[in-house]
Motif scaffolding. Structure first.
Motif, mmCIF file in Angstrom:
data_model
loop_
_atom_site.group_PDB
_atom_site.id
_atom_site.type_symbol
_atom_site.label_atom_id
_atom_site.label_comp_id
_atom_site.label_asym_id
_atom_site.label_seq_id
_atom_site.Cartn_x
_atom_site.Cartn_y
_atom_site.Cartn_z
ATOM 1 N N GLU A 192 -2.856 5.303 -39.375
ATOM 2 C CA GLU A 192 -2.972 6.529 -40.163
ATOM 3 C C GLU A 192 -3.212 6.216 -41.639
ATOM 4 O O GLU A 192 -4.017 6.880 -42.305
ATOM 5 N N ILE A 238 -6.845 5.211 -41.990
ATOM 6 C CA ILE A 238 -7.720 6.391 -41.886
ATOM 7 C C ILE A 238 -7.710 7.169 -43.193
ATOM 8 O O ILE A 238 -8.751 7.644 -43.675
ATOM 9 N N GLN A 239 -6.545 7.301 -43.802
ATOM 10 C CA GLN A 239 -6.458 8.012 -45.088
ATOM 11 C C GLN A 239 -7.241 7.281 -46.166
ATOM 12 O O GLN A 239 -7.920 7.909 -46.984
ATOM 13 N N LYS A 280 -10.867 7.978 -45.645
ATOM 14 C CA LYS A 280 -11.208 9.339 -46.073
ATOM 15 C C LYS A 280 -11.292 9.446 -47.580
ATOM 16 O O LYS A 280 -12.170 10.121 -48.125
#
Length: 288
Positions: A22, A25-26, A29
């Motif tokens: 996670e 992924i952040q 992004k």
């Protein structure tokens, strides 16, 4: 209890892995958002451009470029272009020395131009003329009739040509010439060249002291007697000493000839003067 502990550890490891994913992924992004902002700013600065692409497509493209691995550098080797090679023509005459000189020259050209092995036989056979061309044509036909493989390499062609042009007794005859070699009327340099030629043709490789002994055994006595008393390092040094002694001997001979010629000329002049004086005295006596 052990099973419960192992299951608990697995669950904790999975949760840690999910947490790490996670976070990655952040981060991705966030990078994508930054890239999109940069693209918006560039679009604003370049309003006159007609190209219009959606933010998602551009973002995905830039992300692909961002994560694209660096391309490998391809090093292209330059193509080797062989220059035109003209070999000396060979007529196939029954002369062993002429054939060996031609063979040596051909090998020098091959080495100088770095000719590929596949090209050596075609280039060599193109240089054949007259009797040599007829012999090569006959040899090719005979090998085809007997289902023998064609001659494709220079070593095989050289062996066939040596069987054709060099008699079996040549090496024995060459050794006899080498053993009987004497300087006689040759100069020191001519004598040395002939000795080295015989050694090369016979394929003899000797230690340094053996050619020196061979050279001294055949040189003229008037040179050898003087050179043997002088120090020398090798064969080249010995040859230079012999040449100097030879030049000294030639100068002495020339000086003696010049001296005898001048003395004979003086004697002739003296005889002529004596004749003239006798003739004059006889004239004077007749007048009296």
């Amino acid at each position: 209890k052990k099973e419960l502990l192992t299951k608990g550890k697995e669950i904790i490891e999975r949760e840690v892995q999910l947490f790490v994913l996670e976070e990655e992924i952040q981060k991705v992004k966030q990078q994508e958002a930054k890239l999109l902002e940069k693209l918006k700013q560039k679009k604003k600065s370049h309003k006159g451009s007609n190209s219009s692409t959606s933010h998602e497509e551009v973002g995905s493209l830039n992300l692909d470029e961002y994560y694209q691995p660096t391309p490998r550098r391809i090093v292209r080797e330059p193509k080797v272009i062989e220059s035109r090679i003209d070999l000396p023509s060979f007529h196939g005459k029954e002369d062993v020395d002429a054939y060996l000189d031609w063979e040596m020259k051909v090998e020098q050209i091959f080495t100088c131009h770095k000719v590929w092995e596949e090209r050596k036989v075609p280039l060599t056979t193109l240089a054949f003329q007259g009797q040599a061309m007829y012999w090569w044509t006959t040899l090719v036909r005979e090998r085809q009739l007997h289902n023998d493989p064609p001659i494709e390499y220079w070593n095989d062609l050289r062996s066939a040509m040596r069987r054709r042009h060099i008699p079996s007794y040549y090496s024995r005859e060459l050794m006899d010439k080498l053993q009987r070699l004497q300087q006689k009327n040759m100069s020191v340099e001519e004598y040395r060249q002939k000795m080295e030629l015989y050694l090369m043709r016979a394929g003899i490789r000797e230690e340094e002291r053996l050619p020196i002994a061979r050279f001294l055994s055949g040189i003229n006595f008037d040179i050898r007697d003087r050179v043997e008393l002088l120090p020398y390092r090798d064969l080249d040094d010995l040859v230079q000493l012999c040449i100097r002694v030879e030049q000294q001997n030639l100068r002495k001979i020339y000086f003696k000839k010049d001296k005898t010629h001048s003395s004979s000329y003086v004697k002739k002049d003296y005889k002529r003067e004596d004749q003239f004086s006798k003739y004059d005295s006889s004239k004077n006596f007749a007048k009296v």
